[in-house]
Motif scaffolding. Structure first.
Motif, short mmCIF file in Angstrom:
data_model
loop_
_atom_site.label_atom_id
_atom_site.label_comp_id
_atom_site.label_asym_id
_atom_site.label_seq_id
_atom_site.Cartn_x
_atom_site.Cartn_y
_atom_site.Cartn_z
N GLY B 24 52.27 31.24 31.22
CA GLY B 24 51.80 31.98 30.06
C GLY B 24 52.79 33.04 29.63
O GLY B 24 53.74 33.37 30.34
N ILE B 156 49.08 32.11 34.85
CA ILE B 156 48.79 32.97 33.71
C ILE B 156 48.39 34.37 34.15
O ILE B 156 48.08 34.61 35.32
N GLY B 177 47.48 31.93 27.43
CA GLY B 177 46.66 31.90 28.64
C GLY B 177 45.46 30.99 28.56
O GLY B 177 45.28 30.09 29.40
#
Lengths: 231, 225
Positions: B24, B156, B177
């Motif tokens: 992410g 993430i 995310g």
């Protein structure tokens, strides 16, 4: 070449001199319809935000997941979790919203954005845009959100200088650089003129520091003065 | 199965050589630096990494690339003023690049998580990034067929998790995310705070815990305004 003379159309020259970057940004800002949702590209288009008036009620979108983006953050306002597409710290305005990347690009791709303003290497007579890659063998290509913006926004405005450093027109019959999108550009704001592009060819809304004939001498596609209603 | 894990090292220990790893972040916002550092320490090699960029400066993903752990990058915007580690590997022919328009990247990740086998989109039509791909004219527009991007693992960063693995994020650090959490077989999340079950307003949960496998709390104080 079919440049009409000013005597046929009435002069469309609105400035004695070419426009500087800030004057051009001011002009683009003035042309954005009140209430619009707008995405400003990295670089010169970002300057437009300096000239948007509060009464225009413009909402700025940034591709990394926000509507209601405010001005660049300064000093204590800087927050590493709040940046724009150029990765510059920014601020949020009242009424802002955050969303994930697929939603952010659905805003572009689903046709919800009214206007995006982008820089360009070249724009073709039919509104093809080349702004992401020179195609040079040693260049590392990077496209980001340019193709989604060009394809998805209702109106695509380009801001650029009319001529390259070598004096070649960036408005061309057909782009020689790799394309970002086909037939997507609706207006081109340059230091020397504002052009309207579309299936009917290139019309000139106004010129800065030159006549339409002088402009035609620089641009290798036929130009006509836009009907007064378009100006 | 949801696990709360004490250290980032244990959290990434199962990542094998040759894995596809979604990471992410957009630039540094939302980039899970501590998990990436642990992945670097863990030694996994031959990775395919999915991220918007290809690393900035001398931290996070940039170091993973510098150390030669990344075989292939799938991203939209590798070239930045401080992407020197990627630039060097790319020019040396030591890293493969799949360049994807950013909206296609996001939608292909979303498609993977949503069980969609592919989709047509106007983005990229008529450009070199659509070369070799199936195209159709739909609703009067040229459109390109794009396929989902699946991953073995997603790393993430979120702001808070509750005891059920529900997540909330912070400002533009949310970015990839939520869609990466859904697209990967195993999702590992670093958070600044773990709150008891019931401590997040269900109306405000962004990623439901069903998408989350491992949660580790890290001491990265967010520099807030």
């Amino acid at each position: 070449m079919s440049a009409q003379t000013s005597s046929e159309t009435g002069s469309i020259q609105t400035s004695e001199t070419p426009l500087g970057r800030d004057d051009l940004a001011r002009l683009v800002a003035k042309d954005i319809r009140p209430g619009s949702f707008v995405n400003l590209g990295i670089g010169q288009p970002t300057l437009v935000s300096n000239y948007l008036e509060p009464e225009q009620d413009i909402t700025l979108h940034t591709e990394n997941g926000m509507l209601g983006m405010g001005p660049e953050a300064k000093g204590d306002e800087i927050d590493e979790d709040l940046i724009n597409a150029g990765k510059i710290p920014v601020t949020e305005l009242p009424g802002a919203s955050y969303f994930h990347h697929a939603d952010s690009f659905a805003i572009m791709r689903g046709g919800h954005l009214d206007i995006c303003v982008l820089g360009a290497f070249q724009v073709s007579a039919t509104g093809d845009l080349a702004n992401w890659h020179t195609g040079a063998p040693d260049a590392i290509p990077a496209v980001g959100g340019a193709m989604d913006l060009a394809t998805g926004a209702k109106d695509v405005f380009v801001m650029m200088t009319l001529l390259t450093r070598d004096g070649a027109s960036k408005i061309v019959e057909a782009c020689t650089y790799p394309l970002t999108g086909v037939g997507c550009v609706t207006r081109v704001y340059t230091d020397k003129a504002v052009f309207l592009t579309g299936p009917d060819g290139v019309q000139v809304r106004e010129t800065f520091g030159c006549t339409l004939e002088e402009l035609q001498a620089l641009v290798p596609v036929p130009l006509t003065a836009a009907p007064a209603v378009e100006r | 199965m949801l696990n709360f894990i004490d250290t980032v090292g244990e959290a990434v220990a199962g990542i094998k050589d040759g894995s596809t790893v979604m990471i992410g972040g957009f630039g540094n916002a939302g980039q899970p630096f501590e998990l990436i550092d642990a992945l670097l320490d863990g030694g996994a090699r031959e990775l395919t990494v999915v991220n918007n960029n290809a690393g900035q400066g001398d931290q996070g993903l940039a170091l993973l690339i510098k150390e030669g752990r990344v075989k292939k990058m799938i991203c939209s915007f590798p070239r930045q003023s401080d992407s020197w580690h990627f630039d060097a590997k790319y020019k040396a022919g030591e890293i493969e690049l799949e360049l994807v328009p950013q909206g296609n990247l996001a939608e292909r990740i979303r498609a993977a998580g949503a069980g969609i086998g592919g989709f047509f989109t106007p983005t990229g039509y008529g450009t070199m990034l659509a070369e070799g791909k199936e195209t159709r004219i739909l609703d009067g527009r040229g459109q390109v067929f794009e396929t989902p991007i699946h991953a073995d693992v997603a790393l993430i960063k979120a702001l808070k998790a509750d005891g059920k693995g529900n997540l909330v994020y912070r400002k533009t650090a949310r970015n990839f995310g939520p869609i990466m959490a859904a697209a990967a077989k195993h999702t590992i999340v670093q958070v600044s705070e773990i709150v008891p079950t019931g401590g997040l307003d269900p109306e405000n949960v962004v990623t439901p815990g069903i998408y989350v496998n491992s949660i580790v709390r890290v001491n990265n104080s967010v520099k807030a305004a």
